[in-house]
Design an enzyme around this catalytic site. Sequence first.
Site, PDB file in Angstrom:
ATOM      1  N   TYR A 133      25.969 -66.587 -37.663  1.00  0.00           N
ATOM      2  CA  TYR A 133      25.715 -67.480 -36.529  1.00  0.00           C
ATOM      3  C   TYR A 133      26.976 -67.657 -35.690  1.00  0.00           C
ATOM      4  CZ  TYR A 133      24.482 -71.544 -33.777  1.00  0.00           C
ATOM      5  OH  TYR A 133      24.251 -72.392 -32.721  1.00  0.00           O
ATOM      6  N   LYS A 158      27.565 -66.601 -31.640  1.00  0.00           N
ATOM      7  CA  LYS A 158      27.972 -67.540 -30.592  1.00  0.00           C
ATOM      8  C   LYS A 158      29.243 -67.073 -29.885  1.00  0.00           C
ATOM      9  CE  LYS A 158      24.768 -69.029 -30.318  1.00  0.00           C
ATOM     10  NZ  LYS A 158      23.906 -69.450 -29.189  1.00  0.00           N
TER      11      LYS A 158
END
Length: 288
Positions: free
Chosen positions: A164, A168
């Site tokens: 994750y 990002k």
Amino acid sequence: MTGKTCMVTGATGGLGYQTALALARQGAEVIVVGRNAAKGRAALDKIRAATGSDAITFMQADLASQTNIRALVDQFHAAHDRLDVLVNNVGARFKERRTSPDGIEMTFALNHLAPFLLTHLLLDTLKASAPARIVNVASGAHYDAAPNFDDLQNARAYDPGKAYRESKLANVWFTYALARRLAGTGVTVTAADPGNVWTSFFTSARLNPLKLIYLRLRASRPEDGAKTIVYLASSPDAAGLTGQYFYDSQPARSSALSYDEAAAERLWTASESLLGLGAPGAEARGPE
């Protein structure tokens, strides 16, 4: 925003819903994109009831699928000839390693490749609608990311938090690289950090229950987290701002690694390869 057409992905709940609602309240025509038709209909009903606007439509697409993204763009072009604002909001965190319908690790496919492809396919329309804005929803999680370019899909040792965070950072790299390519076109692109916001993102990520309690106590409401996104999408004060990272509706420094242009270009090339962009016979090309 009267007379403006806006598309918001992942807009059937959470940050995306609040962004769509706020833009509709300002008079924009809003296209709500989501993968669940029932949630889409519910979102439309709530936005219409709250705003009195009928200029709200739902387009269904699972953005983890490249085929679905292309179908979404075809559906959009069949009904619209302009796009003033694109908000790339959709994202998720997956506890176990999964692959998309295209065989790509899901976090990377949904959080990075989906906005990359969708933006590319809509870019000609955005340019023709200039001045236009692209807002990529990033996260402070990117500050702790340092991806291995030899294993962008985390096939060797999958960790959901690491995947994750890297996705990002990819959002920020994409924002800066795209802004450089769009200089002088009238299309701006910025990254919005909404902060720690309590949405279904956390519960669907199946985090440790104690961590969930901690995050819930510290998290802000989705309508507060959406303020930076809405500011970048609609405020006259944000007109012309491009290639920047924003937190609390103010310019902020992203991670040191996010300013590495060579790394951003390396990711761009890898993304084009995975999406088949620029190849002979491809359906779309990235900006030159």
